[in-house]
Design an enzyme around this catalytic site. Sequence first.
Site, short mmCIF file in Angstrom:
data_model
loop_
_atom_site.label_atom_id
_atom_site.label_comp_id
_atom_site.label_asym_id
_atom_site.label_seq_id
_atom_site.Cartn_x
_atom_site.Cartn_y
_atom_site.Cartn_z
N ASN A 22 0.74 -1.05 0.14
CA ASN A 22 -0.12 0.01 0.00
C ASN A 22 0.88 1.21 -0.06
O ASN A 22 1.87 1.37 0.91
CB ASN A 22 -0.81 -0.01 1.20
N ALA A 45 -5.30 -0.45 -2.85
CA ALA A 45 -5.91 0.76 -2.55
C ALA A 45 -7.12 0.50 -1.35
O ALA A 45 -7.84 -0.38 -1.41
CB ALA A 45 -6.75 1.31 -3.68
N GLU A 46 -6.95 1.20 -0.12
CA GLU A 46 -7.66 0.82 1.03
C GLU A 46 -8.97 0.98 0.90
O GLU A 46 -9.98 0.57 1.53
CB GLU A 46 -7.17 1.53 2.15
N ASN A 47 -9.59 1.84 -0.13
CA ASN A 47 -11.04 2.03 -0.39
C ASN A 47 -11.48 0.79 -0.91
O ASN A 47 -12.89 0.73 -0.96
CB ASN A 47 -11.42 3.36 -1.06
N SER A 87 -11.26 -5.01 2.96
CA SER A 87 -9.84 -4.18 2.58
C SER A 87 -8.99 -4.02 4.03
O SER A 87 -7.93 -4.23 4.03
CB SER A 87 -10.32 -2.88 2.23
#
Lengths: 215, 215
Positions: A22, A45-47, A87
Amino acid sequence: MNPKELIARRVAREFNDGDFVNLGIGIPTMVADYLPEGVSIFLHAENGFLGMGPAPAAGNEDWDIVNAGGQPSSILPGGASFDSLTSFGIIRGGHLKATVLGALEVDQEGNLANWMIPGKMVPGMGGAMDLVVGARQVIIAMEHTAKGRPKILKKCSLPLTAVKEADLIVTEMGVFDYRDGLTLIEIGPGVNLDDLKAVTPAEYKISPDLKTMAA
Amino acid sequence: MAKIISKQQAAALIPDGASVMFGGFMNCGGPKTVVEALIEAGRKDLTFICNDSGLPGIGVAKLIENKRVKKIIATHVGLNQETGRQINAGEIEYELIPQGTFVERIRAAGAGLGGVLTPTGVGTIVADGKEVHSFEGRSYLLERPLKADFAVIRGRRADPLGNISYRRATRNFNVAMATAAEVVIAEVEEIVEAGQIDPDQVMTPGIFVDYLVRA
């Protein structure tokens, strides 16, 4: 070479082909542009997706795929999308090889602060606290000082993001790790030890095997 | 069965002062249609529960900009300066939560759990006032469930039973929020007949959804 590119190039050498990583906003985002020949990593992508690709050209945006900064992004072949529960399970569960992020301050104990300045900047921590606690390696990629003010300190003064989680610090003036207490393992090209010490209040050892960062 | 209603009817369901979860991440997967209707209907004093307060002028940001929010519960508000201004001026109550903790607290509320234990935030101001439990040498914060009167979410496609599928990175918080509110309103881009969504593609089962609105 400009300092940000030097930092990004050095961080990029931490990765092996196939790592899941990340990257935060700013210098960390640049790391993807400087991966060594033959190394390809999967960006998280943490979303909610893995396999993040480059930003689309103007006019080709797909607003159902944005990066963690809310800007149009893309998913590469072999990518996967999921919800925020999955996530952050990936993050906290130790499934990411590394997270690369900037810091306002980092100290000799490995504490870091990067999410608020009381009375001035209260943006919220977003995913940062989860990322630094959960990723297997926490890499701080930042310029060595902020307008001349040191950032690698004896003790952080700002509210912490996490306690003793930093593993590696990469700046344009040097590389430090925490394997045996804070230790300078590489020095920036053209930087001498006295210059470095003058802008680094933290106590640190100097590796007997000290190298020069490759430009 | 989920009831198919207009955006105006959706806004009429939500009274002033309600606590409302809004899905989406920087408006990606955010319920823009119902948000517009809430603003047109003059709703105010909302407790606004959303990952972020969006980007200026778009989607959920308008609720903040039009001063319809009494309290904001979010993970990151840094990309909307008006939110920061209202926080710093004391015009709005706020609670900032690490993103992984935010979504797990919502999941806990929807899944009948009394809370979750997370390592995120240990040793930071996030831990203030919270129980710390240690197992096998690692410390965890006890985080309590987060629920709301309403959840307003957005999906790509729904059938009349309220089964919803999502596209790309739009799933984010919508999936957890659909489980954690008394009343769930889902706006969707398309409503298809029952059977048109393959059961394996249903990401929010209709059991969680009360109302559908065409986006």
